[in-house]
Enzyme design. Structure first.
Site, PDB file in Angstrom:
ATOM      1  N   GLY A  11      30.708   1.604 -23.723  1.00  0.00           N
ATOM      2  CA  GLY A  11      30.930   3.046 -23.845  1.00  0.00           C
ATOM      3  C   GLY A  11      29.682   3.762 -24.320  1.00  0.00           C
ATOM      4  N   GLY A  12      29.849   4.706 -25.241  1.00  0.00           N
ATOM      5  CA  GLY A  12      28.700   5.451 -25.751  1.00  0.00           C
ATOM      6  C   GLY A  12      27.670   4.548 -26.401  1.00  0.00           C
ATOM      7  N   THR A  67      13.154  -4.680  -0.318  1.00  0.00           N
ATOM      8  CA  THR A  67      14.327  -3.923  -0.761  1.00  0.00           C
ATOM      9  C   THR A  67      15.614  -4.594  -0.278  1.00  0.00           C
ATOM     10  OG1 THR A  67      14.370  -2.568   1.236  1.00  0.00           O
ATOM     11  CG2 THR A  67      13.018  -1.771  -0.608  1.00  0.00           C
ATOM     12  N   SER A  68      16.744  -4.174  -0.849  1.00  0.00           N
ATOM     13  CA  SER A  68      18.030  -4.717  -0.394  1.00  0.00           C
ATOM     14  C   SER A  68      18.226  -4.454   1.102  1.00  0.00           C
ATOM     15  CB  SER A  68      19.172  -4.074  -1.183  1.00  0.00           C
ATOM     16  OG  SER A  68      19.184  -4.535  -2.522  1.00  0.00           O
ATOM     17  N   GLN A  79      43.418  -4.934 -19.589  1.00  0.00           N
ATOM     18  CA  GLN A  79      43.034  -5.493 -18.293  1.00  0.00           C
ATOM     19  C   GLN A  79      41.832  -4.778 -17.683  1.00  0.00           C
ATOM     20  OE1 GLN A  79      46.324  -5.718 -15.552  1.00  0.00           O
ATOM     21  NE2 GLN A  79      47.350  -7.372 -16.690  1.00  0.00           N
ATOM     22  N   GLU A  85       9.634  -7.086  -3.794  1.00  0.00           N
ATOM     23  CA  GLU A  85       9.738  -8.317  -3.001  1.00  0.00           C
ATOM     24  C   GLU A  85      10.699  -8.143  -1.821  1.00  0.00           C
ATOM     25  OE1 GLU A  85       8.650 -11.789  -3.695  1.00  0.00           O
ATOM     26  OE2 GLU A  85       7.231 -11.060  -5.183  1.00  0.00           O
ATOM     27  N   ILE A 142       0.973  -3.239  -7.796  1.00  0.00           N
ATOM     28  CA  ILE A 142       0.544  -4.633  -7.906  1.00  0.00           C
ATOM     29  C   ILE A 142       0.748  -5.148  -9.332  1.00  0.00           C
ATOM     30  CG2 ILE A 142      -1.333  -6.261  -7.498  1.00  0.00           C
ATOM     31  CD1 ILE A 142      -0.248  -4.685  -5.016  1.00  0.00           C
ATOM     32  N   THR A 143       1.557  -6.171  -9.475  1.00  0.00           N
ATOM     33  CA  THR A 143       1.749  -6.829 -10.765  1.00  0.00           C
ATOM     34  C   THR A 143       0.443  -7.492 -11.183  1.00  0.00           C
ATOM     35  OG1 THR A 143       4.090  -7.243 -10.296  1.00  0.00           O
ATOM     36  CG2 THR A 143       3.059  -8.599 -12.003  1.00  0.00           C
ATOM     37  N   GLU A 163       0.846  -1.183   0.000  1.00  0.00           N
ATOM     38  CA  GLU A 163       0.000   0.000   0.000  1.00  0.00           C
ATOM     39  C   GLU A 163       0.884   1.236   0.000  1.00  0.00           C
ATOM     40  OE1 GLU A 163      -3.461  -2.234   2.670  1.00  0.00           O
ATOM     41  OE2 GLU A 163      -2.672  -0.287   3.324  1.00  0.00           O
TER      42      GLU A 163
END
Length: 407
Positions: free
Chosen positions: A363-364, A389-390, A302, A387, A163-164, A131
């Site tokens: 890159g670009g 947050t971290s 590298q 689902e 909501i999915t 919510e």
């Protein structure tokens, strides 16, 4: 002597290749169109249904895999094709998980097939928890369900958001909603309900325009005096009354209604993030081998080679965490260190990092729509948010390993 192996068995390998082919031939070519349209990709879902990929039988077989690896393999391969379309196909399983995690065997048998319908009559499902003021803090839900004893019905009022599949009406949609039946008990006073397709009073609110996963439908769901029969209370009233009585006495309860679903779905969400990360890594690797600068392929530097090495290492580590959590869940082993949260946390952050590095390697070229890595980066970010947050995943892990209720 038991032999340890991380090899997929023959059936799992066959399913993996089958789903990968669908992702490569059907999903990935269509991804840019549906990302731009920001619409549910019904033609793709119909194709998935025709081959049996979008069906309750397929997912039932996946959930019954004794090793628990079939569904994470499927989720990874689909998301390798496109995360938004994957959520359009897999979003129904959230509603299914809500039913399986909280329902009786009879309710599961009745409602899970209804979530998918058939190839000729597509249905979908939605799991409505969040919510506006209750995302990570599910204890603060304001949506109420009140029992009408005279009619043996529950009356639901409130608004859910993010909501999915939420509020879809042009095809039958089974909504599974978590509501407060005794608000003073916070999360221990919640219950889950099935709202059948076509129930009066259910409506779609705002449909959200999103940064990523645009092919997945995300919207508000508004419940206005929605009446559902008593049999739509998942788990049944006797079980609910007993759980509420224990809560009033201060006794512990097995699990929150919403958390039962999240526990089952987090590793599979991690598998989707893994698919995005792998797609970005593979694309960047091929680009780095072909793109030349200063007379040699850029992978010979590298600075580029080490990025790719780190990407591959982190992707493999994420897969091991996802597979471990799914294997533990399937074999009945308790998560004693937040293993489900670990898998989703690491895989989600891995996807963000891998896609960011892929852009940097290109890159670009990585910043324009001519290459898919910019979309994959937009898609990846949600995997550190929904689902749980971290930050919430880290809190779950910390509480689990310490045995303390860390605020």
């Amino acid at each position: 002597m038991t032999t340890f192996s991380l090899d997929l068995n023959e059936d799992q390998l066959e399913i993996q290749q089958w789903v990968h082919n669908f992702a490569a031939d059907v999903i990935r070519p269509a991804a840019p169109e549906w990302d731009e349209r920001e619409e549910m990709p019904w033609p793709i879902i119909e194709e998935a249904a025709k081959i049996g990929l979008y069906s309750w039988e397929f997912f039932a077989n996946g959930f019954s895999d004794p090793l628990g690896l079939t569904l994470p393999v499927v989720s990874e391969e689909l998301a390798w094709g496109d995360a938004g379309i994957t959520l359009a196909i897999m979003g129904t399983t959230l509603g299914v998980s809500g039913i399986v995690g909280n329902g009786t065997p009879e309710q599961i048998a009745e409602w899970v097939p209804e979530c998918f319908g058939t190839a000729d009559d597509l249905h979908v499902a939605a799991f409505a928890v969040s919510e506006a003021d209750a995302g990570s803090d599910v204890s603060s839900l304001r949506t109420r369900a009140v029992y009408d004893e005279k009619t043996d019905e529950w009356v639901i009022n409130g608004t859910k958001t993010w909501i999915t599949n939420g509020g879809i009406t042009h095809v039958p949609c089974v909504h599974v909603v978590v509501a407060a039946v005794e608000p003073e008990l916070k999360s221990r006073g919640h219950a889950s309900f099935v709202v059948p397709p076509g129930t009066p009073g259910l409506a779609m609110g705002q449909k959200f325009k999103k940064m990523g996963i645009r092919a997945s439908h995300t919207a508000e769901v508004v419940f206005t005096d929605v009446r559902v029969p008593g049999r739509c209370l998942l788990g049944g009233k006797e079980k609910l009354d007993a759980r509420l009585a224990r809560a009033r006495e201060g006794k512990s309860s097995r699990v929150q209604a919403a958390m039962a679903t999240f526990e089952a779905s987090r590793p599979l969400v991690g598998a989707q993030a893994l698919g995005i990360a792998r797609a970005a890594y593979e694309y960047a690797l091929e680009y780095a081998k072909q793109r030349e600068a200063f007379g040699r392929p850029i992978i010979m530097n590298q600075a580029i080679a080490f990025k790719l090495a780190d990407m591959r290492m982190q992707i493999d580590a994420a897969r091991l965490l996802v597979w471990r959590a799914c294997w533990m869940a399937s074999t009945g082993k308790q998560f004693t260190a937040g293993e489900g949260s670990m898998s989703k946390l690491y895989a989600g952050e891995c996807a963000v990092k891998a896609t960011e590095e892929a852009i940097q390697i290109l890159g670009g070229a990585g910043y324009v729509k001519e290459h898919p890595v910019e979309q994959w980066h937009r898609d990846s970010k949600i995997y550190t948010i929904f689902e749980g947050t971290s930050e919430i995943q880290r809190l779950v892990i910390a509480r689990t390993i310490s045995g303390l209720h860390i605020p």
